[in-house]
Enzyme design. Structure first.
Site, short mmCIF file in Angstrom:
data_model
loop_
_atom_site.label_atom_id
_atom_site.label_comp_id
_atom_site.label_asym_id
_atom_site.label_seq_id
_atom_site.Cartn_x
_atom_site.Cartn_y
_atom_site.Cartn_z
CE1 TYR A 111 70.66 9.03 23.14
CE2 TYR A 111 68.51 8.99 24.21
CZ TYR A 111 69.52 9.68 23.54
OH TYR A 111 69.37 11.02 23.28
CE1 TYR A 131 64.75 10.56 25.49
CE2 TYR A 131 65.73 10.57 23.29
CZ TYR A 131 65.72 11.00 24.61
OH TYR A 131 66.68 11.87 25.04
NE ARG A 163 63.66 16.18 25.50
CZ ARG A 163 64.84 16.64 25.06
NH1 ARG A 163 65.94 15.94 25.28
NH2 ARG A 163 64.94 17.79 24.45
CG HIS A 192 67.17 15.21 21.22
ND1 HIS A 192 66.02 14.57 21.64
CD2 HIS A 192 68.16 14.75 22.02
CE1 HIS A 192 66.30 13.77 22.64
NE2 HIS A 192 67.59 13.84 22.90
CG HIS A 250 72.28 14.55 23.36
ND1 HIS A 250 71.80 15.28 24.43
CD2 HIS A 250 71.39 13.54 23.17
CE1 HIS A 250 70.69 14.73 24.88
NE2 HIS A 250 70.41 13.67 24.13
FE LIG Z 1 68.59 12.54 24.25
#
Ligand SMILES: [Fe+2]
Length: 240
Positions: free
Chosen positions: A107, A146, A156, A159, A161
């Site tokens: 991110y 990640y 994780r 995905h 959000h």
């Molecule tokens: Fe996330």
């Protein structure tokens, strides 16, 4: 009534609990006292609401909305679906927002120092409005998994959000979309905090070859049901 329908009439089977020990941060943030009902103020239930007039068609294309003039790196994909009420009725003209990691699982955020490259041509945010029949459509790249330090070797699953705004900040719902066949689902405490397998399955997008566009992008279908026994699990239904 089927067994599944009977189970899913219970919101405790659809929405994650506030406290789910395997998801470590819930230990710190789960309420320790009974909740107190607050009466929302007029501004909370009527406005200002989403700035829908500010939404542009470019916002729905995460592969180019960085504005650099260069496309994001990654596996290009179309994500589309409908936002629906409990009776299958369309939720039209509502703001859908998404945010996600880049193709390498990173991110753009100061707290994300994962050893994976940033993509200067990918912001990881996008938005659009549903049409009158509840349809939304986004073009993006497939996010990478990640690490997140919840437990040893924690990763994780890939995905995206999602936020569905509704008429005001009080009606905003937040959830995550996952991808079919991901081996990390079984290992992910956030995904598995959702009690029923049927409810978890509603967070997994479906690959749809009719949405896939030749020599351009793979297509995924992800419907969001905001209410009722077949509701999509949301972060703020019962916690998390
Ligand atoms: Fe996330």
């Amino acid at each position: 009534m089927s067994v599944i329908a009977a189970i899913e009439d219970d919101p405790d089977e659809v929405f994650p609990p506030y406290l789910y020990e395997a998801y470590r941060s819930t230990l710190a943030r789960a309420p320790s006292q009974p909740l107190v009902d607050l009466i929302p103020t007029l501004s909370e239930i009527t406005g200002p609401g989403p700035a829908v007039s500010a939404v542009t068609p470019q916002d729905a294309d995460l592969t180019t909305n960085s504005g650099t003039g260069h496309p994001a790196i990654g596996e290009r994909m179309i994500v589309t679906g409908r936002v629906l009420g409990s009776g299958g009725d369309a939720v039209g003209h509502t703001l859908v927002e998404v945010w996600q990691a880049n193709a390498a699982g990173r991110y753009i955020h100061r707290d994300d120092q994962h050893h994976a490259p940033l993509d200067p041509n990918f912001l990881g945010i996008g938005r659009c409005l549903t049409d009158g029949n509840g349809w939304y459509r986004l073009l993006t790249i497939r996010p990478g998994p990640y690490p997140w330090r919840n437990h040893p070797n924690a990763w994780r699953p890939a995905h995206i959000h999602f936020s569905v705004f509704g008429p005001s900040i009080q009606s905003r719902l937040v959830t995550q979309m996952y991808f079919p066949g991901d081996p990390l689902h079984a290992l992910d405490p956030i995904f598995n905090a959702i009690p029923s397998a049927a409810a978890r399955s509603r967070l997994i997008a479906e690959y749809d070859h009719d949405i896939t566009e030749e020599e351009w992008a793979l297509g995924y279908r992800f419907d969001i049901v905001v209410d009722g026994p077949a509701a999509t699990p949301f972060d703020n239904g019962h916690g998390l």
